[in-house]
Structure formats: C-alpha cells, structure tokens
Design a protein around this motif. Structure first.
Motif, PDB file in Angstrom:
ATOM      1  N   LEU A 248       0.855  -1.191   0.000  1.00 16.07           N
ATOM      2  CA  LEU A 248       0.000   0.000   0.000  1.00 16.07           C
ATOM      3  C   LEU A 248       0.888   1.237   0.000  1.00 16.07           C
ATOM      4  O   LEU A 248       1.731   1.408   0.886  1.00 16.07           O
ATOM      5  N   TYR A 249       0.685   2.115  -0.972  1.00 14.88           N
ATOM      6  CA  TYR A 249       1.572   3.252  -1.207  1.00 14.88           C
ATOM      7  C   TYR A 249       0.929   4.572  -0.780  1.00 14.88           C
ATOM      8  O   TYR A 249      -0.290   4.759  -0.883  1.00 14.88           O
ATOM      9  N   GLY A 250       1.779   5.493  -0.340  1.00 14.66           N
ATOM     10  CA  GLY A 250       1.352   6.861  -0.069  1.00 14.66           C
ATOM     11  C   GLY A 250       2.563   7.779  -0.032  1.00 14.66           C
ATOM     12  O   GLY A 250       3.711   7.330  -0.101  1.00 14.66           O
ATOM     13  N   HIS A 251       2.339   9.079   0.091  1.00 14.10           N
ATOM     14  CA  HIS A 251       3.460  10.016   0.236  1.00 14.10           C
ATOM     15  C   HIS A 251       3.079  11.145   1.180  1.00 14.10           C
ATOM     16  O   HIS A 251       1.892  11.489   1.338  1.00 14.10           O
ATOM     17  N   LEU A 252       4.108  11.732   1.802  1.00 10.92           N
ATOM     18  CA  LEU A 252       3.905  12.773   2.803  1.00 10.92           C
ATOM     19  C   LEU A 252       4.421  14.136   2.358  1.00 10.92           C
ATOM     20  O   LEU A 252       4.176  15.135   3.047  1.00 10.92           O
ATOM     21  N   ASP A 253       5.166  14.216   1.267  1.00 10.46           N
ATOM     22  CA  ASP A 253       5.654  15.511   0.799  1.00 10.46           C
ATOM     23  C   ASP A 253       4.514  16.264   0.130  1.00 10.46           C
ATOM     24  O   ASP A 253       3.539  15.673  -0.343  1.00 10.46           O
ATOM     25  N   LYS A 254       4.650  17.585   0.081  1.00 14.45           N
ATOM     26  CA  LYS A 254       3.553  18.444  -0.366  1.00 14.45           C
ATOM     27  C   LYS A 254       3.990  19.399  -1.472  1.00 14.45           C
ATOM     28  O   LYS A 254       5.170  19.721  -1.627  1.00 14.45           O
TER      29      LYS A 254
ATOM     30  N   ALA B  36      -5.478  16.065   0.920  1.00 17.73           N
ATOM     31  CA  ALA B  36      -5.958  15.162  -0.125  1.00 17.73           C
ATOM     32  C   ALA B  36      -4.828  14.590  -0.954  1.00 17.73           C
ATOM     33  O   ALA B  36      -4.943  13.492  -1.497  1.00 17.73           O
ATOM     34  N   ASP B  37      -3.727  15.312  -1.056  1.00 19.90           N
ATOM     35  CA  ASP B  37      -2.611  14.920  -1.920  1.00 19.90           C
ATOM     36  C   ASP B  37      -1.307  14.913  -1.125  1.00 19.90           C
ATOM     37  O   ASP B  37      -0.540  15.849  -1.172  1.00 19.90           O
ATOM     38  N   ASP B  38      -1.019  13.869  -0.406  1.00 21.84           N
ATOM     39  CA  ASP B  38      -1.694  12.580  -0.346  1.00 21.84           C
ATOM     40  C   ASP B  38      -1.666  12.117   1.109  1.00 21.84           C
ATOM     41  O   ASP B  38      -1.559  10.935   1.401  1.00 21.84           O
ATOM     42  N   GLY B  39      -1.730  13.116   2.047  1.00 16.52           N
ATOM     43  CA  GLY B  39      -1.546  12.779   3.454  1.00 16.52           C
ATOM     44  C   GLY B  39      -2.543  11.793   3.997  1.00 16.52           C
ATOM     45  O   GLY B  39      -2.219  10.965   4.858  1.00 16.52           O
ATOM     46  N   TYR B  40      -3.779  11.823   3.492  1.00 19.78           N
ATOM     47  CA  TYR B  40      -4.814  10.948   4.020  1.00 19.78           C
ATOM     48  C   TYR B  40      -4.541   9.476   3.747  1.00 19.78           C
ATOM     49  O   TYR B  40      -5.062   8.586   4.426  1.00 19.78           O
ATOM     50  N   ALA B  41      -3.731   9.179   2.706  1.00 19.97           N
ATOM     51  CA  ALA B  41      -3.598   7.807   2.205  1.00 19.97           C
ATOM     52  C   ALA B  41      -3.069   6.855   3.265  1.00 19.97           C
ATOM     53  O   ALA B  41      -3.569   5.728   3.399  1.00 19.97           O
ATOM     54  N   VAL B  42      -2.062   7.270   4.018  1.00 22.13           N
ATOM     55  CA  VAL B  42      -1.511   6.370   5.027  1.00 22.13           C
ATOM     56  C   VAL B  42      -2.547   6.068   6.098  1.00 22.13           C
ATOM     57  O   VAL B  42      -2.652   4.933   6.597  1.00 22.13           O
TER      58      VAL B  42
END
Length: 473
Positions: A96-102, A131-137
């Motif tokens: 499961l992938y996500g990212h924290l940079d903005k 939304a891009d993409d902090g919520y993903a984790v």
C-alpha cells in the motif's frame, strides 16, 4: 454483511476512528510545511519533512495491529521513507503506497483558509497535503485495522510511504532496491493518490498519462536591435517558434500531429469512457473555471474523457526572452525560449517521445534560424492490468456497499511516475489505484481540501479488496 465485513460495524468503526484519531492527526499533518525537495532545496536543514514523518510514524505505532513493525528508513542523501509491515492473518501479500511531501503554498486561498492552517467546513478538511496525499496512510492502515478487528483473514500488508513524490519520486527506486526481499511478492498494489469525478461513487483509475517536457529556443540575433530598423528584414524569433510548434500541434484544433506521440486506444478503454461519460454528463467540462464564453475542445463528453486520458496534449507553460509589457521597448528580440509540456498517452515511451520532439523541432529550421531543444524531463504513463476476477468482483460489490452505487472505471490525465516502477517490479500484481482528488479539491492550487466521507469509504473498499485477495490466494 458487505462481502467479507460486517458493514454496519465497519462503518461505525471508521466514523469513530476518524473522529477520535485520524482527523486530529491529519490536522496536525496539515500544519507542517513539508514541501517536496523540488520546492524546498534545504528540506533536510529545515526539518519539515522529518517532522511530518515523525508525526505519522507515531500515529502508526499507536494504531497498527499487534505485531506490526514500524520503521523510518533513511538512505544517505535521500528523503526518508516510512515502512510499516503488518503480519498477515491469511494468505497473500499487499503493498500500500502513499506520500507525505507536499506541493508549495500557491496564492489565492480564501481569507479564512491557508495552506498550513486546517479548516473544516462540512465534509471538507482544507489544507495543503490533506488530499494529496496525506490521508492515504491513514485510510490504508484503517482498512487493515477493519479486517483485524473483525477477524477477517487479511494478507500481509506493507505500507510504503515516501517523501518525494511531488518531485517525481527520485528516491523511490533506491528504496525499492534497499528493501529488496522484504517487499516479498505482493499480489495487490494499492495507491490512493488518484482522482475521482464525483464523491458519490468509487472511481477506479485504469490508466495514467506520461509526460515529455523541454525548452525550445529560437535565436535569430546575438543582440536585440531597433524594430523600426530591422522589422521586415530580420525574422521574428517568436514567429519561427510558432511555425515549429505547428509541426507538433494543429493550432486550430489542438490535435497533435506527430505520429510518434500517438497511441492506439484499447477498445475496453473506449467502452469505459462511454460508461463514465454517462455518469459524469457535462460535469467534466463544467468543473473548470472558464473565462467568459470559452468552450471546451469538444462538446462530446466521451471524446473529452479520451482526450484527457489517451490522447496527447501540448501546453506552453513558461517563456524566456519576453519582457513584461510595461518594460517592452520597440526592439526586435534576439531569441525566444518556450517551456513545452506534453501529456502523452499511457503506452507511449516518454524518452522516445522526447527524442521525437527534439528531432522534429530542430531539423531544417525556417530561415536557418538557430534552434535548440533541451529536454527537461520525461515520464512514462501507465495502463492497468485487467480487473476481471476477484479484484473486479470485489470493487463492484464494495462500491455498492460503501457508496450505494456501482464503481466507475476511467483513466486519469495526470502522471504518477512510480506506477510503472512498481508495475515493472511486481509484474504479477493487480493494481487498485483510486483517490479523492475530485471536483474542487484543487490539490496543487489554493483551497485544497479532502472530502472526508470519500476517504472514509475508501478504507472500506480497500479492506474488502484485501480480504478478497487473501481468499483468492
């Protein structure tokens, strides 16, 4: 029941967890100006990316199921990577992938909002990176928690959360290599960094466009000269640049002429575009802030969907050599430089497209002007593997359960460079790419917001897909 979950219990848990844990954590995340390295060259010294990682790491340690392994990996000279490894209670492995940079701040935020100030209005949480993409984790880990809480067999789940996606994921290949055997052989890859056409349905991304960019420079003089003296004798560098662009694009229609930039559109994608158009209607075109009576490139929604997902499109996104109009004298300028950005069909190779651009723009220039093209980056698109079987069945059932409507399958016009990297690394994996970047969410601009109910429902959809994968394995 919803597939493998008790729907009523799962919905209650998601709502409670968002209220008590996830939303407060997301609000804290928004406050951190963790701009991607492309926009913060001193990111390491400034420490904001490290602060964001530490905050999310602490949340994961508190919320991950028992036995989970949480680690922040730091390779020399690279942004950190958050790794969460959750043991399976059933067969299979999932990444499961996500990212924290903005993205950077942008101007134009409403007076009561700002990029680093979380604001809640109804279902919307405003702030950069929500939304891009902090919520993903948070949504991804919540999906795993749902299965563990209800005792539903779940595959081993690995959360891979990077910190340079908005810069093109330059550090991700090194981390993929570093993790090596720890990555196992995931049968499913989940990415929640994509878009949706409304917030009432599940939108599954079937493809992503690639990109080719570069600087076209036309030089006709070594220095500027009086236009009254040279006009009509010396060619305009801007006119020659326009003529060169005509080799690539039909100025009247915007259609791309160069065959090397075209791709055959699969019949399945055409059918999916027609179905998506029946759901979207005119909303696809209506969502843009049109100036006056400007009209889109077509009045046909299926055509517009394929235009933004499977057909190339050119934009001039910057220029040098053109002074501000208030400083413009009667000078025949020596040169014009245009930054070109070309969106490519999913199956067109970005490097090959760049070479075709360079050759087409520089060969036999009009009036033998000095013409150069300097590539400025290329990225390949992505076309999803087939959804038929357990994944397609799961998405259809979970969309009806969590959204009350069928899933819609549609391509996206943007690029997520890592998808091809992951696809090449895990050729046998299925891919679930979806997200919350819907109407008005404005991820790279002012007033970015997260539609929280959409994010909550995606946890349920992902949980069902994980359970279906484990059952299939």
């Amino acid at each position: 029941m919803s597939g493998y979950l008790n729907l009523e219990q799962a919905q209650a848990m998601v709502e409670s967890d968002w209220r008590e844990s996830i939303r407060p954590a997301l609000e804290a995340f928004i406050r951190i100006p963790a701009k991607s390295p492309a926009f913060d060259r001193d990111w390491s010294a400034n420490g904001y990316i490290d602060e964001a990682v530490a905050q999310v790491e602490a949340w994961c340690r508190a919320q991950a199921p028992a036995g989970s392994y949480v680690e922040v990996i730091r390779l020399r000279g690279r942004t950190p990577l958050l790794w969460v490894d959750i043991p399976g209670t059933g067969p299979g492995e999932t990444l499961l992938y996500g990212h924290l940079d903005k993205q950077p701040e942008a101007s134009g935020w409403d007076s009561d909002k700002g990029p680093w100030t979380p604001v809640v209005e109804g279902d919307r949480l405003y702030g950069r990176g929500a939304a891009d993409d902090g919520y993903a984790v948070f949504s991804s880990l919540e999906a795993v928690r749902l299965l563990h809480e209800q005792g539903v067999p779940c595959p081993r789940c690995m959360l891979l959360i990077e910190c340079a996606e908005e810069s093109g994921s330059p550090d991700l290949p090194a981390y993929i290599e570093h993790l090596g055997p720890r990555l196992g052989q995931p049968g499913l890859v989940v990415c929640l960094d994509s878009g949706c056409a409304n917030y009432e349905q599940l939108w599954v991304t079937t493809s992503l466009r690639g990109m080719a960019a570069g600087d076209l420079t036309v030089r006709v003089l070594d220095q500027g000269v009086h236009s009254g003296d040279a006009g009509g004798v010396v060619p305009s560098s801007f006119r020659i640049a326009r003529a060169l662009l005509e080799r690539i694009e039909d100025a009247a229609t915007g259609a791309i002429r160069l065959p090397a930039l075209q791709a055959e559109i699969p019949a399945e994608r055409v059918e999916q575009a027609e179905l998506a158009a029946s759901v979207i209607g005119t909303d696809l075109a209506d969502k843009y802030p049109w100036a006056s009576a400007t009209r889109p490139n077509s009045e046909s929604t299926p055509t517009l969907i394929l235009n933004r997902t499977w057909r190339p499109a050119l934009e001039v996104i910057g220029a040098d050599g053109l002074p501000p109009r208030t400083e413009a004298g009667n000078v025949l300028r020596p040169a014009t430089t245009l930054r070109l950005s070309l969106r490519l069909p999913p199956t067109v190779d970005g490097e090959a497209a760049t070479r075709a651009l360079q050759q087409t723009l520089t060969e036999a220039p009009p009036q033998n002007a000095e013409v150069q093209f300097h590539p400025a980056g290329a990225a390949n698109g992505w076309n999803a593997p087939a959804f038929a079987g357990w994944l397609g069945d799961s998405l259809g059932a979970s969309s009806r359960a969590w959204f009350g409507q069928p899933a819609v399958f549609m391509g996206e016009g943007g690029s997520i460079p890592l998808m091809n990297l992951l696809g090449a690394h895990f050729p046998a994996a299925r891919f679930l790419v979806t997200g919350v970047l819907g109407p008005g969410s404005n991820a790279h601009g002012p007033n970015e917001f997260l539609h929280m109910p959409m994010a909550q429902r995606l946890s349920g959809v992902v949980a069902e897909a994980l359970a279906a994968q484990s059952a299939a394995d």
